[in-house]
Enzyme design. Structure first.
Site, mmCIF file in Angstrom:
data_model
loop_
_atom_site.group_PDB
_atom_site.id
_atom_site.type_symbol
_atom_site.label_atom_id
_atom_site.label_comp_id
_atom_site.label_asym_id
_atom_site.label_seq_id
_atom_site.Cartn_x
_atom_site.Cartn_y
_atom_site.Cartn_z
ATOM 1 N N HIS A 181 0.854 -1.189 0.000
ATOM 2 C CA HIS A 181 0.000 0.000 0.000
ATOM 3 C C HIS A 181 0.884 1.230 0.000
ATOM 4 C CE1 HIS A 181 -3.118 2.890 1.202
ATOM 5 N NE2 HIS A 181 -3.941 2.015 0.657
ATOM 6 N N GLU A 202 -7.761 -5.490 0.027
ATOM 7 C CA GLU A 202 -8.302 -6.351 -1.026
ATOM 8 C C GLU A 202 -8.132 -7.843 -0.756
ATOM 9 O OE1 GLU A 202 -10.013 -4.681 -2.757
ATOM 10 O OE2 GLU A 202 -9.077 -2.917 -3.643
HETATM 11 C C1 LIG Z 1 -0.839 -0.931 -3.838
HETATM 12 C C2 LIG Z 1 0.369 -0.662 -4.739
HETATM 13 C C3 LIG Z 1 -0.141 -0.233 -6.121
HETATM 14 C C4 LIG Z 1 1.197 0.476 -4.134
HETATM 15 O O1 LIG Z 1 2.186 0.778 -5.044
HETATM 16 P P1 LIG Z 1 3.446 1.750 -4.776
HETATM 17 O O2 LIG Z 1 3.275 2.498 -3.523
HETATM 18 O O3 LIG Z 1 3.657 2.523 -6.003
HETATM 19 O O4 LIG Z 1 4.616 0.728 -4.542
HETATM 20 P P2 LIG Z 1 5.790 0.483 -5.561
HETATM 21 O O5 LIG Z 1 5.211 0.103 -6.888
HETATM 22 O O6 LIG Z 1 6.689 1.668 -5.523
HETATM 23 O O7 LIG Z 1 6.490 -0.764 -4.928
HETATM 24 C C5 LIG Z 1 7.653 -0.717 -4.117
HETATM 25 C C6 LIG Z 1 8.361 -2.046 -4.212
HETATM 26 O O8 LIG Z 1 7.569 -3.051 -3.600
HETATM 27 C C7 LIG Z 1 7.207 -4.045 -4.558
HETATM 28 N N1 LIG Z 1 5.800 -4.379 -4.377
HETATM 29 C C8 LIG Z 1 4.806 -3.529 -4.047
HETATM 30 N N2 LIG Z 1 3.647 -4.213 -3.919
HETATM 31 C C9 LIG Z 1 3.935 -5.501 -4.188
HETATM 32 C C10 LIG Z 1 3.158 -6.659 -4.230
HETATM 33 N N3 LIG Z 1 1.851 -6.649 -3.978
HETATM 34 N N4 LIG Z 1 3.747 -7.832 -4.559
HETATM 35 C C11 LIG Z 1 5.070 -7.872 -4.817
HETATM 36 N N5 LIG Z 1 5.873 -6.785 -4.773
HETATM 37 C C12 LIG Z 1 5.309 -5.619 -4.470
HETATM 38 C C13 LIG Z 1 7.439 -3.426 -5.923
HETATM 39 O O9 LIG Z 1 7.742 -4.379 -6.898
HETATM 40 C C14 LIG Z 1 8.638 -2.537 -5.643
HETATM 41 O O10 LIG Z 1 9.783 -3.320 -5.580
HETATM 42 P P3 LIG Z 1 11.116 -2.930 -6.430
HETATM 43 O O11 LIG Z 1 11.535 -1.592 -5.896
HETATM 44 O O12 LIG Z 1 12.046 -4.046 -6.134
HETATM 45 O O13 LIG Z 1 10.664 -2.849 -7.860
HETATM 46 C C15 LIG Z 1 1.243 -1.927 -4.848
HETATM 47 O O14 LIG Z 1 1.657 -2.332 -3.572
HETATM 48 C C16 LIG Z 1 0.558 -3.052 -5.593
HETATM 49 O O15 LIG Z 1 0.639 -3.113 -6.827
HETATM 50 N N6 LIG Z 1 -0.132 -4.007 -4.853
HETATM 51 C C17 LIG Z 1 -0.842 -5.071 -5.509
HETATM 52 C C18 LIG Z 1 -2.187 -4.597 -6.000
HETATM 53 C C19 LIG Z 1 -3.171 -4.355 -4.889
HETATM 54 O O16 LIG Z 1 -3.283 -5.141 -3.966
HETATM 55 N N7 LIG Z 1 -3.887 -3.226 -4.995
HETATM 56 C C20 LIG Z 1 -4.904 -2.845 -4.032
HETATM 57 C C21 LIG Z 1 -4.474 -1.629 -3.305
HETATM 58 S S1 LIG Z 1 -5.526 -1.253 -1.951
#
Ligand SMILES: CC(C)(COP(=O)(O)OP(=O)(O)OC[C@H]1O[C@@H](n2cnc3c(N)ncnc32)[C@H](O)[C@@H]1OP(=O)(O)O)[C@@H](O)C(=O)NCCC(=O)NCCS
Length: 378
Positions: A263, A316
């Protein structure tokens, strides 16, 4: 000043509606803990709270509920078009069908530019929108499956009518309360992407319908509201406890994301996830034991393979498990999220319109240096 990618950590507006404290694992609507509201109050009470800033008295509740019920029916000219909308799409996608149906509904109601309407008129548009969205969704869902839409029953609550008009049977109190609590938990959440979208569109003075449509598109993305279906699909794909470790490891190694984890703001357990886990356990959800097993393995692996990112379970992961146990069909998971979040969006649209300045940030140009001579055509 250059904003960080994804606008991380930036405060872009003042709001009195809600806030998320990511380090504490706490969020609130107005002056109350959202989790406590979900435990103690009805969806209608919390909807009233985000619109008005106070919980309703008994008389205020009765008046509010009566007003909601005035607007739940789909207007006739739109109702006539729903079968056509429900027949379009290969594959059919309820979120896209809703967009079309809601767009027509907003036109039917003649929503004027927020720039041109007073607060009272805008509040009526907000009520009309949040009240009718569930009926649009359940009508489209039924029509797509060859069934006639069902009218909401006046004696049922908003959440009960949602289940009733989708499934065609009056649901059990236990299922209604589970869905209602899920809806309260997801009603608002600070400046998430769809709320931000709604506020940006409102800031141009555009009508409430346009702002809600933009927010709907934003919510449909897998990184935002599209995750609960995918989280349950992930449990299906893993299939068995023996397979968990290998499947999750391969997914993370391959650069994939585990749905229902991570998140932008929470750097500890998402309080919504904690309450939904409790709910799933109370409901004796068929998937709950397996989900807990996968969650525990996923958290260990994320810590090991993505060190320092503080990835925890988000709303989620258990949302799909709870909705599935309450009888909500999978294709309605994201739409169910939408039926409550639309209350938050519309509250934010009213707040934005009440104290507006157009949102117009800058971008940094990083392409080839201009001006290059424009070549003559060949
Ligand atoms: C929620 C979300 C979009 C937040 O994204 P964000 O703050 O931009 O986080 P980032 O994309 O910068 O991720 C940071 C790191 O953690 C990793 N990461 C983040 N969420 C992850 C997940 N669910 N599974 C695996 N790795 C994850 C990313 O790959 C990144 O790693 P890296 O630097 O080695 O590439 C992201 O955590 C995600 O895609 N989660 C899965 C989808 C989900 O559950 N969405 C519902 C949200 S309520």
């Amino acid at each position: 000043m250059v904003a960080p990618k994804g606008l991380e950590g930036l405060i872009v507006a003042d709001t009195e509606i809600s806030d998320v404290r990511g380090r504490e694992g706490f969020y609130h609507y107005r002056q109350y803990s959202a989790v406590e509201l979900a435990k103690k109050r009805s969806l209608e009470d919390v909807w009233y709270l985000v619109y008005n800033g106070e919980l309703p008295s008994r008389a205020e509740r009765e008046e509010f509920v009566a007003e909601v019920k005035r607007y739940t029916a789909v207007p006739d000219p739109v109702r006539e078009l729903l079968p056509k909308i429900a027949a379009v799409g290969d594959p059919f996608d309820l979120m896209k069908a809703l967009r079309s149906a809601y767009s027509l509904t907003a036109s039917h109601y003649g929503f004027k530019a927020t720039y041109d309407v007073d607060a009272e008129t805008l509040r009526r548009y907000a009520m009309q929108t949040a009240a009718v969205v569930p009926t649009l969704l359940t009508s489209l869902y039924r029509l797509h499956h060859g069934k006639e839409p069902i009218e909401p029953k006046p004696e049922l609550s908003h959440a009960a009518n949602y289940l009733y008009t989708a499934l065609g049977e009056v649901p059990s109190d236990e299922h209604v309360r589970a869905v209602e609590q899920y809806m309260i938990l997801t009603l608002d959440h600070g400046f998430n992407a769809s709320t931000f979208t709604a506020r940006v569109i409102t800031s141009t003075g555009a009508d409430l319908g346009s702002a809600v449509l933009g927010a709907m598109g934003s919510l449909s993305g897998p990184l935002h509201g599209g995750a609960p279906t995918r989280a349950l699909a992930m449990l299906d794909a893993i299939g068995s406890p023996e397979n968990t470790e290998r499947w999750l490891r391969e997914q993370i190694q391959g650069g994939g994301r585990l749905m229902g984890f991570g998140h932008r703001v929470y750097k500890t357990e998402d309080p919504r996830s904690a309450m939904l886990k409790e709910l799933a356990t109370q409901l004796r959800a068929p998937q709950v034991d397996f989900a807990k097993h996968v969650e525990s393995r996923a958290l260990t692996l994320l810590e090991e393979m993505k060190p320092g990112h503080e990835l925890h379970t988000n709303v989620e992961f258990y949302a799909g498990v709870v909705m599935d146990a309450a009888g909500v069909p999978r294709e309605m998971f994201t739409p169910t999220f939408l039926t409550s979040r639309v209350m938050g969006w519309t509250a934010h649209i009213m707040e934005q319109a009440a104290s507006n300045r157009i949102m117009r940030p800058l971008s940094r140009y990083v392409g080839p240096p201009p001006p290059q001579p424009v070549p003559d055509p060949e």
